[in-house]
Write a protein that holds these residues in place. Structure first.
Motif, PDB file in Angstrom:
ATOM      1  N   VAL A   1       0.850  -1.181   0.000  1.00 34.63           N
ATOM      2  CA  VAL A   1       0.000   0.000   0.000  1.00 34.63           C
ATOM      3  C   VAL A   1       0.891   1.237   0.000  1.00 34.63           C
ATOM      4  N   ASN A   2       0.600   2.133  -0.938  1.00 39.84           N
ATOM      5  CA  ASN A   2       1.393   3.361  -0.977  1.00 39.84           C
ATOM      6  C   ASN A   2       0.538   4.550  -0.522  1.00 39.84           C
ATOM      7  N   LEU A   3       1.139   5.686  -0.470  1.00 39.14           N
ATOM      8  CA  LEU A   3       0.494   6.895   0.023  1.00 39.14           C
ATOM      9  C   LEU A   3      -0.706   7.283  -0.848  1.00 39.14           C
ATOM     10  N   TYR A   4      -0.624   7.053  -2.149  1.00 35.22           N
ATOM     11  CA  TYR A   4      -1.716   7.393  -3.054  1.00 35.22           C
ATOM     12  C   TYR A   4      -2.949   6.526  -2.809  1.00 35.22           C
ATOM     13  N   ASP A   5      -2.738   5.253  -2.484  1.00 29.29           N
ATOM     14  CA  ASP A   5      -3.867   4.379  -2.147  1.00 29.29           C
ATOM     15  C   ASP A   5      -4.562   4.860  -0.875  1.00 29.29           C
ATOM     16  N   ILE A   6      -3.779   5.219   0.109  1.00 28.19           N
ATOM     17  CA  ILE A   6      -4.349   5.740   1.363  1.00 28.19           C
ATOM     18  C   ILE A   6      -5.116   7.030   1.087  1.00 28.19           C
ATOM     19  N   ALA A   7      -4.560   7.896   0.242  1.00 30.00           N
ATOM     20  CA  ALA A   7      -5.230   9.147  -0.113  1.00 30.00           C
ATOM     21  C   ALA A   7      -6.544   8.874  -0.838  1.00 30.00           C
ATOM     22  N   ASP A   8      -6.578   7.859  -1.696  1.00 25.44           N
ATOM     23  CA  ASP A   8      -7.816   7.509  -2.392  1.00 25.44           C
ATOM     24  C   ASP A   8      -8.894   7.059  -1.399  1.00 25.44           C
ATOM     25  N   TYR A   9      -8.514   6.223  -0.445  1.00 32.96           N
ATOM     26  CA  TYR A   9      -9.481   5.781   0.570  1.00 32.96           C
ATOM     27  C   TYR A   9      -9.944   6.943   1.440  1.00 32.96           C
ATOM     28  N   ALA A  10      -9.026   7.817   1.790  1.00 35.01           N
ATOM     29  CA  ALA A  10      -9.390   8.995   2.593  1.00 35.01           C
ATOM     30  C   ALA A  10     -10.347   9.891   1.807  1.00 35.01           C
ATOM     31  N   SER A  11     -10.130   9.995   0.512  1.00 37.95           N
ATOM     32  CA  SER A  11     -11.002  10.800  -0.343  1.00 37.95           C
ATOM     33  C   SER A  11     -12.418  10.221  -0.383  1.00 37.95           C
TER      34      SER A  11
END
Length: 115
Positions: free
Chosen positions: A2-12
């Motif tokens: 899991v990278n930072l962009y995946d976490i950002a997508d879930y947060a979005s």
């Protein structure tokens, strides 16, 4: 991994879901009680303006899920402004209302809640 962009997508997605439902309780309560005198029109106008600007940004950048959030906030805030205009009468304080009128108001609210 899991990278930072995946976490950002879930947060979005989570933020969008919260935004979609953030004003629903206030709209529901205002509709049921037919009272909107305590709502700040200026705050609602600022929220609509901010979300309209943000919506423009999201359209240009093709961020479709977040556009839903902006549209829902604009719609819900707009409905609150409408209800404030329609139901915006100032209710009497308890010192200005006799006991029988107060009991009638409570009965009306209870009937609304039951439906």
């Amino acid at each position: 991994m899991v990278n930072l962009y995946d976490i950002a997508d879930y947060a979005s997605v989570l933020g969008t879901m919260c935004g979609l439902f953030s004003r629903v309780p206030q709209v529901y309560r205002t509709y049921k009680t037919k009272s909107a005198s305590d709502l700040s029109t200026n705050t609602m106008i600022i929220n609509i303006t901010a979300n309209t600007c943000f919506l423009f940004y999201m359209i240009v950048n093709e961020q479709y899920p977040i556009m839903l959030n902006c549209l829902s906030v604009i719609t819900l805030e707009g409905s609150l402004i409408y209800m404030k205009h329609k139901y915006g009468k100032i209710k009497k304080t308890s010192s200005q209302t006799n006991l029988l009128d107060l009991i009638d108001e409570i009965d009306e609210i209870d009937e609304i809640d039951e439906n």
